[in-house]
Design an enzyme around this catalytic site. Structure first.
Site, PDB file in Angstrom:
ATOM      1  CG  ASP A  73      -8.932   9.828   7.316  1.00 27.11           C
ATOM      2  OD1 ASP A  73      -8.756   8.627   7.064  1.00 27.11           O
ATOM      3  OD2 ASP A  73      -8.761  10.322   8.446  1.00 27.11           O
TER       4      ASP A  73
ATOM      5  CG  ASN B 259     -13.177   4.181  17.537  1.00 25.80           C
ATOM      6  OD1 ASN B 259     -14.400   4.109  17.572  1.00 25.80           O
ATOM      7  ND2 ASN B 259     -12.490   3.875  16.459  1.00 25.80           N
TER       8      ASN B 259
ATOM      9  CG  HIS C 259     -14.024   0.327  19.254  1.00 24.56           C
ATOM     10  ND1 HIS C 259     -13.237   0.682  18.189  1.00 24.56           N
ATOM     11  CD2 HIS C 259     -13.179   0.119  20.293  1.00 24.56           C
ATOM     12  CE1 HIS C 259     -11.964   0.663  18.551  1.00 24.56           C
ATOM     13  NE2 HIS C 259     -11.904   0.340  19.827  1.00 24.56           N
TER      14      HIS C 259
ATOM     15  CG  ASP D 273     -18.873   0.337  14.898  1.00 26.83           C
ATOM     16  OD1 ASP D 273     -17.766   0.651  14.397  1.00 26.83           O
ATOM     17  OD2 ASP D 273     -19.091  -0.777  15.412  1.00 26.83           O
TER      18      ASP D 273
ATOM     19  CD  GLU E 219      -9.801   6.323  10.634  1.00 25.23           C
ATOM     20  OE1 GLU E 219      -8.785   6.820  11.145  1.00 25.23           O
ATOM     21  OE2 GLU E 219     -10.089   5.117  10.749  1.00 25.23           O
TER      22      GLU E 219
END
Length: 283
Positions: free
Chosen positions: A131, A139, A144, A148, A174
């Protein structure tokens, strides 16, 4: 020819096809994917249309679920087109659209197969769940789109760094998973430490290109030796708990769970407890 046909017929043809779809599919399950022995194909003759023109229209307006049939008895190009559409749909159902990695559906299927193989052959396999640390901050701070980009680059790094016969999957926002085939707990830890090092080496530009930032990730790993009966959900749960431990202990590290088989073995036996532990944890 293709461009001329589309320019002259696109609007009229599209309105007709979409009207047919709405008429038959909007209120019922008549257009469901499941096969039925009773059914009807609705055909519409399109004089002058080529397969290339149809591919352009289908891609532009989401009509790839329509089947074309040639009128000149040459079915090969149309069958190839159908095959391509089916292959694309199959790929999309098994891969994460953002990163291109296997999705959770594939992850659970391969995990089940690897656990069964381990149980049958009495060979080890390990499951790691990774993770990204503080991903929400990325973010919130950079947007965002930058988030990405981080996910895509991290996924690409995992894919290239993992062994070719291991499965790498994106199983959450994630959250990623790696299934190490034929690997015990010590080897899995070593492989994960390398992945964490490569994660730290990743570098990203801020949206204004004035600065750079890096990322880290945490990992939890569990090993299965194939001795007790397979329990897929318990394996995932143990890896998850090891991941939480890594997060709560400062992040950017690997934590291991107790080997599934070792916890299930009775204390009684001829093998001394320390020897037994070595037997289970060794590769």
């Amino acid at each position: 020819m293709n461009a001329e046909y589309i320019a002259e017929n696109e609007s009229k043809l599209l309105n007709e096809l979409l009207s047919v779809r709405d008429l038959f599919c909007a209120e019922t399950d008549a257009c469901a994917d499941n096969y039925s022995e009773q059914g009807l194909a609705v055909l519409r003759l399109c004089p002058g249309m080529t397969l290339k023109a149809w591919e352009i229209l289908a891609e532009r307006h989401g009509l790839n679920d329509w089947l074309t049939v040639a009128l000149n008895k040459n079915m090969a190009p149309h069958l190839s087109h159908v095959q391509g559409v089916l292959q694309e749909l199959s790929y999309k159902t098994e891969h994460d659209p953002l990163t291109g990695l296997s999705n959770r559906r594939v992850f659970e299927r391969i995990l089940d197969q690897e656990v069964e193989r381990s149980h049958r052959n009495k060979t080890p396999m390990s499951l790691a769940i990774l993770d990204l640390d503080n991903f929400k901050v990325i973010n919130d701070t950079y947007g965002h789109l930058k988030g990405d980009e981080v996910l895509i680059d991290f996924a690409e790094m995992l894919s290239h760094a993992a062994r070719r016969y291991d499965l790498v999957a994106r199983i959450g926002g994630e959250e990623f998973a790696v299934i190490f085939s034929g690997v015990g707990i010590f080897k899995a830890q070593q492989l994960l430490q390398r992945l964490l090092e490569k994660t730290r080496e990743l570098s990203f530009n801020t949206p204004d290109n004035k600065d750079k930032f890096s990322i880290t990730c945490s990992a939890g790993v569990v090993c299965y030796k194939g001795i007790v009966e397979p329990r897929i959900h318990e394996l995932i749960d143990k890896a998850d708990k090891a991941l939480y431990e890594a997060k709560n202990s400062g992040k950017d590290q690997v934590c291991t769970a107790d080997i599934l088989d070792y916890a299930a073995v009775k204390k009684e036996g001829l093998v001394h407890a320390n020897e037994k532990k070595f037997l289970f944890t060794g590769n």
